[in-house]
Design a protein around this motif. Structure first.
Motif, PDB file in Angstrom:
ATOM      1  N   GLU A 135       0.815  -1.211   0.000  1.00 39.25           N
ATOM      2  CA  GLU A 135       0.000   0.000   0.000  1.00 39.25           C
ATOM      3  C   GLU A 135       0.849   1.261   0.000  1.00 39.25           C
ATOM      4  OE1 GLU A 135      -3.360   2.272  -0.196  1.00 39.25           O
ATOM      5  OE2 GLU A 135      -3.202   0.080  -0.360  1.00 39.25           O
ATOM      6  N   ARG A 136       1.998   1.200   0.705  1.00 39.69           N
ATOM      7  CA  ARG A 136       2.829   2.407   0.828  1.00 39.69           C
ATOM      8  C   ARG A 136       3.473   2.821  -0.491  1.00 39.69           C
ATOM      9  NH1 ARG A 136       5.374  -1.824   3.307  1.00 39.69           N
ATOM     10  NH2 ARG A 136       7.470  -2.418   2.591  1.00 39.69           N
ATOM     11  N   TYR A 137       3.472   1.899  -1.495  1.00 41.33           N
ATOM     12  CA  TYR A 137       4.078   2.232  -2.785  1.00 41.33           C
ATOM     13  C   TYR A 137       3.031   2.517  -3.863  1.00 41.33           C
ATOM     14  CZ  TYR A 137       8.231   0.150  -0.641  1.00 41.33           C
ATOM     15  OH  TYR A 137       9.279  -0.143   0.198  1.00 41.33           O
ATOM     16  N   SER A 138       1.773   2.528  -3.507  1.00 41.40           N
ATOM     17  CA  SER A 138       0.712   2.679  -4.510  1.00 41.40           C
ATOM     18  C   SER A 138       0.697   4.072  -5.147  1.00 41.40           C
ATOM     19  CB  SER A 138      -0.651   2.381  -3.875  1.00 41.40           C
ATOM     20  OG  SER A 138      -0.892   3.277  -2.783  1.00 41.40           O
ATOM     21  N   ALA A 139       1.220   5.047  -4.440  1.00 40.92           N
ATOM     22  CA  ALA A 139       1.201   6.419  -4.967  1.00 40.92           C
ATOM     23  C   ALA A 139       2.409   6.733  -5.832  1.00 40.92           C
ATOM     24  CB  ALA A 139       1.131   7.414  -3.805  1.00 40.92           C
ATOM     25  N   ILE A 140       3.303   5.777  -6.006  1.00 43.13           N
ATOM     26  CA  ILE A 140       4.514   6.013  -6.816  1.00 43.13           C
ATOM     27  C   ILE A 140       4.112   6.204  -8.281  1.00 43.13           C
ATOM     28  CG2 ILE A 140       6.586   4.895  -7.715  1.00 43.13           C
ATOM     29  CD1 ILE A 140       6.957   3.600  -5.014  1.00 43.13           C
ATOM     30  N   HIS A 141       4.783   7.138  -8.930  1.00 42.77           N
ATOM     31  CA  HIS A 141       4.516   7.375 -10.339  1.00 42.77           C
ATOM     32  C   HIS A 141       5.788   7.155 -11.154  1.00 42.77           C
ATOM     33  CE1 HIS A 141       6.141  11.164  -8.790  1.00 42.77           C
ATOM     34  NE2 HIS A 141       6.593  11.374 -10.033  1.00 42.77           N
ATOM     35  N   LEU A 142       5.601   6.924 -12.429  1.00 47.70           N
ATOM     36  CA  LEU A 142       6.737   6.707 -13.319  1.00 47.70           C
ATOM     37  C   LEU A 142       7.541   7.995 -13.448  1.00 47.70           C
ATOM     38  CD1 LEU A 142       7.875   4.389 -15.115  1.00 47.70           C
ATOM     39  CD2 LEU A 142       6.700   5.473 -17.044  1.00 47.70           C
ATOM     40  N   PRO A 143       8.877   7.947 -13.238  1.00 43.83           N
ATOM     41  CA  PRO A 143       9.673   9.182 -13.307  1.00 43.83           C
ATOM     42  C   PRO A 143       9.880   9.623 -14.748  1.00 43.83           C
ATOM     43  CG  PRO A 143      11.090   7.314 -12.934  1.00 43.83           C
ATOM     44  CD  PRO A 143       9.689   6.784 -12.902  1.00 43.83           C
ATOM     45  N   HIS A 144      10.696  10.650 -14.906  1.00 46.09           N
ATOM     46  CA  HIS A 144      11.018  11.188 -16.227  1.00 46.09           C
ATOM     47  C   HIS A 144      11.597  10.088 -17.116  1.00 46.09           C
ATOM     48  CE1 HIS A 144      12.912  13.676 -19.330  1.00 46.09           C
ATOM     49  NE2 HIS A 144      12.147  14.679 -18.903  1.00 46.09           N
ATOM     50  N   ALA A 145      11.329  10.170 -18.397  1.00 49.37           N
ATOM     51  CA  ALA A 145      11.778   9.140 -19.344  1.00 49.37           C
ATOM     52  C   ALA A 145      13.284   8.963 -19.338  1.00 49.37           C
ATOM     53  CB  ALA A 145      11.293   9.489 -20.753  1.00 49.37           C
ATOM     54  N   LEU A 146      14.040  10.016 -18.991  1.00 50.88           N
ATOM     55  CA  LEU A 146      15.494   9.893 -18.952  1.00 50.88           C
ATOM     56  C   LEU A 146      15.954   8.915 -17.876  1.00 50.88           C
ATOM     57  CD1 LEU A 146      16.695  13.580 -19.454  1.00 50.88           C
ATOM     58  CD2 LEU A 146      16.761  11.690 -21.096  1.00 50.88           C
ATOM     59  N   MET A 147      15.070   8.561 -16.947  1.00 51.71           N
ATOM     60  CA  MET A 147      15.456   7.641 -15.887  1.00 51.71           C
ATOM     61  C   MET A 147      15.088   6.194 -16.213  1.00 51.71           C
ATOM     62  SD  MET A 147      14.700   9.855 -12.433  1.00 51.71           S
ATOM     63  CE  MET A 147      15.211   8.542 -11.360  1.00 51.71           C
ATOM     64  N   TRP A 148      14.072   5.973 -17.023  1.00 50.33           N
ATOM     65  CA  TRP A 148      13.741   4.576 -17.338  1.00 50.33           C
ATOM     66  C   TRP A 148      14.127   4.164 -18.756  1.00 50.33           C
ATOM     67  CZ3 TRP A 148      10.490   4.176 -21.435  1.00 50.33           C
ATOM     68  CH2 TRP A 148       9.577   5.208 -21.676  1.00 50.33           C
ATOM     69  N   ALA A 149      14.311   5.123 -19.663  1.00 53.99           N
ATOM     70  CA  ALA A 149      14.681   4.769 -21.034  1.00 53.99           C
ATOM     71  C   ALA A 149      16.096   4.186 -21.136  1.00 53.99           C
ATOM     72  CB  ALA A 149      14.534   5.987 -21.945  1.00 53.99           C
ATOM     73  N   PRO A 150      17.131   4.751 -20.468  1.00 57.40           N
ATOM     74  CA  PRO A 150      18.466   4.155 -20.583  1.00 57.40           C
ATOM     75  C   PRO A 150      18.544   2.696 -20.130  1.00 57.40           C
ATOM     76  CG  PRO A 150      18.634   6.398 -19.775  1.00 57.40           C
ATOM     77  CD  PRO A 150      17.180   6.054 -19.787  1.00 57.40           C
ATOM     78  N   PRO A 151      18.022   2.309 -18.935  1.00 54.18           N
ATOM     79  CA  PRO A 151      18.096   0.882 -18.584  1.00 54.18           C
ATOM     80  C   PRO A 151      17.279   0.010 -19.532  1.00 54.18           C
ATOM     81  CG  PRO A 151      16.770   2.085 -16.967  1.00 54.18           C
ATOM     82  CD  PRO A 151      17.451   3.092 -17.826  1.00 54.18           C
ATOM     83  N   LEU A 152      16.164   0.520 -20.023  1.00 53.44           N
ATOM     84  CA  LEU A 152      15.364  -0.269 -20.954  1.00 53.44           C
ATOM     85  C   LEU A 152      16.127  -0.491 -22.258  1.00 53.44           C
ATOM     86  CD1 LEU A 152      12.675  -1.633 -21.551  1.00 53.44           C
ATOM     87  CD2 LEU A 152      11.808   0.575 -22.381  1.00 53.44           C
ATOM     88  N   LEU A 153      16.811   0.535 -22.743  1.00 54.42           N
ATOM     89  CA  LEU A 153      17.590   0.400 -23.974  1.00 54.42           C
ATOM     90  C   LEU A 153      18.710  -0.631 -23.797  1.00 54.42           C
ATOM     91  CD1 LEU A 153      18.379   1.269 -26.822  1.00 54.42           C
ATOM     92  CD2 LEU A 153      19.678   3.166 -25.813  1.00 54.42           C
ATOM     93  N   LEU A 154      19.418  -0.554 -22.677  1.00 58.37           N
ATOM     94  CA  LEU A 154      20.500  -1.512 -22.421  1.00 58.37           C
ATOM     95  C   LEU A 154      19.968  -2.940 -22.339  1.00 58.37           C
ATOM     96  CD1 LEU A 154      22.486   0.534 -19.752  1.00 58.37           C
ATOM     97  CD2 LEU A 154      23.289  -0.049 -22.042  1.00 58.37           C
ATOM     98  N   ALA A 155      18.830  -3.116 -21.674  1.00 61.39           N
ATOM     99  CA  ALA A 155      18.254  -4.458 -21.557  1.00 61.39           C
ATOM    100  C   ALA A 155      17.811  -4.993 -22.915  1.00 61.39           C
ATOM    101  CB  ALA A 155      17.077  -4.415 -20.582  1.00 61.39           C
ATOM    102  N   ILE A 156      17.235  -4.122 -23.742  1.00 63.42           N
ATOM    103  CA  ILE A 156      16.816  -4.549 -25.083  1.00 63.42           C
ATOM    104  C   ILE A 156      18.020  -4.938 -25.929  1.00 63.42           C
ATOM    105  CG2 ILE A 156      15.786  -3.711 -27.232  1.00 63.42           C
ATOM    106  CD1 ILE A 156      13.839  -2.072 -25.538  1.00 63.42           C
ATOM    107  N   LEU A 157      19.119  -4.198 -25.785  1.00 61.82           N
ATOM    108  CA  LEU A 157      20.343  -4.555 -26.525  1.00 61.82           C
ATOM    109  C   LEU A 157      20.828  -5.936 -26.121  1.00 61.82           C
ATOM    110  CD1 LEU A 157      22.370  -1.199 -26.571  1.00 61.82           C
ATOM    111  CD2 LEU A 157      21.300  -2.361 -28.503  1.00 61.82           C
ATOM    112  N   GLY A 158      20.683  -6.274 -24.830  1.00 64.39           N
ATOM    113  CA  GLY A 158      21.073  -7.605 -24.375  1.00 64.39           C
ATOM    114  C   GLY A 158      20.263  -8.701 -25.031  1.00 64.39           C
ATOM    115  N   ILE A 159      19.000  -8.417 -25.339  1.00 64.48           N
ATOM    116  CA  ILE A 159      18.155  -9.381 -26.052  1.00 64.48           C
ATOM    117  C   ILE A 159      18.480  -9.373 -27.543  1.00 64.48           C
ATOM    118  CG2 ILE A 159      15.787 -10.065 -26.566  1.00 64.48           C
ATOM    119  CD1 ILE A 159      16.611 -10.396 -23.643  1.00 64.48           C
ATOM    120  N   ALA A 160      18.688  -8.178 -28.099  1.00 58.22           N
ATOM    121  CA  ALA A 160      18.949  -8.057 -29.544  1.00 58.22           C
ATOM    122  C   ALA A 160      20.240  -8.768 -29.930  1.00 58.22           C
ATOM    123  CB  ALA A 160      19.013  -6.579 -29.934  1.00 58.22           C
ATOM    124  N   PHE A 161      21.309  -8.567 -29.167  1.00 55.31           N
ATOM    125  CA  PHE A 161      22.571  -9.251 -29.465  1.00 55.31           C
ATOM    126  C   PHE A 161      22.455 -10.749 -29.259  1.00 55.31           C
ATOM    127  CE2 PHE A 161      24.946  -5.118 -28.416  1.00 55.31           C
ATOM    128  CZ  PHE A 161      25.021  -4.778 -29.757  1.00 55.31           C
TER     129      PHE A 161
END
Length: 769
Positions: free
Chosen positions: A436-462
């Motif tokens: 319950e204490r984390y229910s109010a959390i919102h997605l941060p700025h794209a600059l914070m989630w896009a870089p790890p997502l890109l790196l993870a996708i590269l790991g799948i692509a390679f």
């Protein structure tokens, strides 16, 4: 190429006057530097893929063998792209993660400096130049790790990291200098040509020891690994950059770069296999007991670094290709997991994995990034981690003797633990029910989630399309390590064989361990019971012992009393001179030739004796100073009597200046305190007498030596010819020994400034206390 490296240093300096303008929304502009450098190095991929090697040479200090020699081949290109590519994402990520931080400009200055230093390390072809950049990475990482300088733990972690890596760097310097001295060149490419001579030299073992310690301390190998978990006190962007793709892999890079020079022998192979094997198992085992996400990633990083050292130690073409692949595999998934951890900490305020769950419902893009990175870490088919793990098993299975069974078993156990740690860091926080204490959390700025997502996708692509990286990056990197062509295309499927069976066993047991074992504070407490036996605590105990010894030593030999310092210096000089005097053969107590002594000399000696007695027995400082000046002027007269008027004038000038300085200083001092008792006076009298006797004996021995006027004849013949001076003594002081005189003037100037400062000093009452 030189400007590409220096660009980071230049930009770092520009942050001092202009950094305040790159805060807020403009902070993203800081990423232009690494993005530009990444583009620059990526342009060389076609040439490197075709087997080319780009060299750059610019003389710097050729007399010392230090030049700007850079070499871009497959290995340095792989690391350069990792440094600048992941660096670009970290720069962008930090713009949002540290938004509003008062020292954001300082952060980017440190990060730019570190990036430039790392590029220098991986591109340098001159080992002395490599060492300069190597130390710059230690210094810049010190500022990065201790970035939160208001936190005592951060400051301590930075000091520990600097101490460990700096100490290893000192030994590495000795090893690199030895290599250059023996091979006759400091160029790595030229050393390769003399590698057989180096391997057969008696100092080969010592060189390996020095190089190994330097590499092990930087790449956190057992027992020097403990600085890396402590460095997690740094902000997450720093941890992601330093501990996934850059600093901690500098030692691995060094071993890979020097493999053609020093590798291929039992002295190289077995230490690296043993240390790497211990490190990878130790780190992986410890990672499963951690509950802090950064702690899990730190120990799994230690294990991954151990795997790389382990593979370089095996030293076969297969193992070196596996090392090249695993460098990229680990950089992609570990940077993604670090950046994901940073967002979790930023949004929830905790990194405790026992308190995190269900975050996929509020951080869905980040959950995808964590899952994909965890799957690559686990080595699931169609991920890049799967190819990397298979190559590791291929390398261990194709070693000689009984080693295949032992090494493969060690690799399997390590990968099972790492699979568990990867799922714990990348899957556990997002699975299950959202508190319950984390229910109010919102997605941060794209600059914070896009870089790890890109790196993870590269790991799948390679992993799905390994041809994207094998011929362009990985095969050239392995070729540069072994210094011979390697053309081994990476494949997704190798058929039903032993390697596939081992991969299946690893996946099954790793997943079973994840399902069966839940992280808890109890498990962490159990493993911490053994902390007193850990290298960290043993070295800390040794450090405390050294500190206690230093305190006792300082209190005994450096207690702050000038009279004590003078006494010990004189005693040491007496013992040293007496030893040399009496070990040099027979001693003559009377010189062969004595100059006639007249009434004037006897009178001056009498004055000297009286002045010495007065200086020693007087209770007034000013009287003692006057008596000392009489001694100096008496020496001036003796110089005049024995035809040395130049020395007499020099002595007169110096003695007069000294007396004036003494009077100025002593004028403001309190009255003379006679603290010497009878025993102290007797001791001082014995030391002074011994010193005088030794100097007298040395003087007599000098008089008994045959006169060699070669040097004096040289000065006499060349004083006017070379220096246009007729006074030989002046010419010697001003021209032939001009630097000596200059430094003497500097010393006297500093002393005069110090005296003047003391005279003008006005302390407040509180400062006097």
């Amino acid at each position: 190429m030189l400007f590409a490296i220096l660009a980071g240093f230049i930009v770092s300096l520009l942050y001092i006057p202009f950094g305040r303008f790159l805060k807020g929304r403009l902070a993203v502009l800081a990423s232009l530097l690494p993005i530009g450098l990444f583009t620059y190095f990526a342009a060389f991929i076609p040439d490197i893929q075709d087997g080319a090697s780009i060299a750059f040479h610019q003389p710097w200090v050729p007399s010392l063998g230090i030049n700007f020699d850079f070499q871009l081949d497959g290995l340095s290109l792989l690391f350069s792209l990792l440094i600048t590519g992941i660096g670009s994402l970290v720069f962008l990520y930090a713009a949002a993660y540290l938004k509003g931080h008062p020292y954001l400009d300082r952060f980017y200055a440190y990060l730019s400096l570190f990036m430039a230093a790392m590029l220098g390390v991986v591109l340098a072809d001159n080992v002395l130049l490599l060492f300069i950049f190597w130390e710059l990475t230690s210094i810049s990482s010190f500022f990065l790790i201790g970035f939160n300088n208001d936190n005592a733990d951060s400051r301590k972690s930075a000091l520990v990291a600097l101490g460990v890596t700096g100490g290893g760097g000192f030994l590495l310097m000795a090893g690199l200098i030895l290599m250059g001295h023996l091979s006759g060149s400091y160029s790595i490419q030229e050393m390769i040509a003399t590698n057989e001579y180096l391997k057969g030299h008696a100092l080969y073992g010592l060189i390996l020891l020095l190089v190994f310690v330097g590499a092990f301390t930087k790449s956190a190998q057992f027992p020097f690994h403990f600085w890396l978990p402590g460095a997690m006190k740094a902000p997450t962007p720093i941890s992601a950059y330093l501990h996934s793709a850059t600093m901690v892999k500098a030692g691995v890079y060094l071993l890979a770069r020097l493999y053609p020079v020093l590798g291929g022998t039992d002295y190289w192979t077995y230490p690296l296999i043993i240390i790497g094997g211990i490190t990878m198992l130790y780190g992986a085992f410890h990672s499963i007991f951690r509950t802090d996400l950064k702690g899990i990633l730190a120990y799994s990083t230690i294990s991954a670094l151990g795997i790389l050292v382990f593979l370089i130690g095996i030293g076969t073409p297969q193992s070196l290709l596996a090392a090249a692949v695993f460098i990229l595999v680990h950089a992609l998934y570990k940077a993604a997991l670090f950046l994901t951890t940073g967002v979790i900490d930023h949004e929830t305020g905790t990194r405790d994995v026992t308190q995190l769950s269900g975050l996929r419902k509020v951080l869905f893009p980040l959950a995808i990034a964590g899952l994909l990175a965890a799957l690559s870490s686990a080595g699931l088919p169609f991920t890049f981690g799967f190819i990397g793990k298979d190559l590791v098993y291929e390398a261990t299975l194709h070693t000689d003797g009984i080693l295949p069974l032992v090494l493969t078993g060690l690799a399997v156990v390590t990968n099972i633990f790492l699979l568990y740690a990867g799922l714990l860091a990348g899957l556990k926080p997002f699975a299950g029910r959202l508190p319950e204490r984390y229910s109010a959390i919102h997605l941060p700025h794209a600059l914070m989630w896009a870089p790890p997502l890109l790196l993870a996708i590269l790991g799948i692509a390679f992993g799905a399309f390994p041809a994207l990286a094998d011929a362009s990056l990985l095969n050239p990197a392995a070729t540069a390590m072994i210094n011979e062509a390697i053309d081994s295309p990476l494949k997704i499927w190798h058929g039903f064989n032993t390697v596939l069976l081992l991969s299946g066993i690893t996946l099954a047991l790793g997943v079973a361990l994840y399902l069966a074992r839940k992280p808890s504070a109890h498990g962490l407490a159990w493993i911490e019971r053994f902390n007193p036996l850990s290298p960290k605590h043993l070295i800390a105990s040794l450090t405390r012992a050294v500190h206690r010894f230093a305190i006792r030593y300082t209190r005994t030999l450096h207690n702050g009393f000038l009279r004590v310092y003078l006494l010990r210096i004189i005693i040491f000089a007496v013992l040293l001179l007496a030893f040399r005097l009496f070990s040099g053969g027979a001693i003559r107590l009377i010189p062969d030739q004595l100059s006639p002594v007249g009434i004037y000399e006897i009178a001056v000696v009498g004055i000297l004796v009286a002045a010495i007695y007065l200086a020693v027995t007087s209770t007034s400082r000013l009287t003692a100073v006057v008596a000392t000046s009489v001694i100096g002027y008496g020496m001036c007269l003796l110089f005049v009597f024995y035809s040395a008027p130049d020395l007499a004038m020099t002595q007169f000038t110096i003695d007069t200046l000294t007396v004036v300085l003494f009077v100025l200083v002593l004028f403001r001092l309190p009255s003379f305190l006679n603290l010497a008792n009878r025993g102290t006076r007797i001791r001082d009298w014995l030391v002074a007498s011994a010193f005088g006797a030794v100097i007298a004996l040395i003087g007599i021995q000098v008089l008994n030596q045959p006169i060699d006027d070669t040097i004096s004849k040289f000065y006499g013949d060349n004083a006017y010819v070379l220096a246009k001076g007729k006074n030989v003594v002046n010419v010697i002081l001003v021209d032939f020994r001009g630097f000596d005189t200059m430094f003497e003037i500097v010393v006297l100037s500093i002393a005069a400034i110090g005296v003047f400062s003391l005279l003008k000093l006005r302390l407040k009452a509180s400062e006097k206390e």
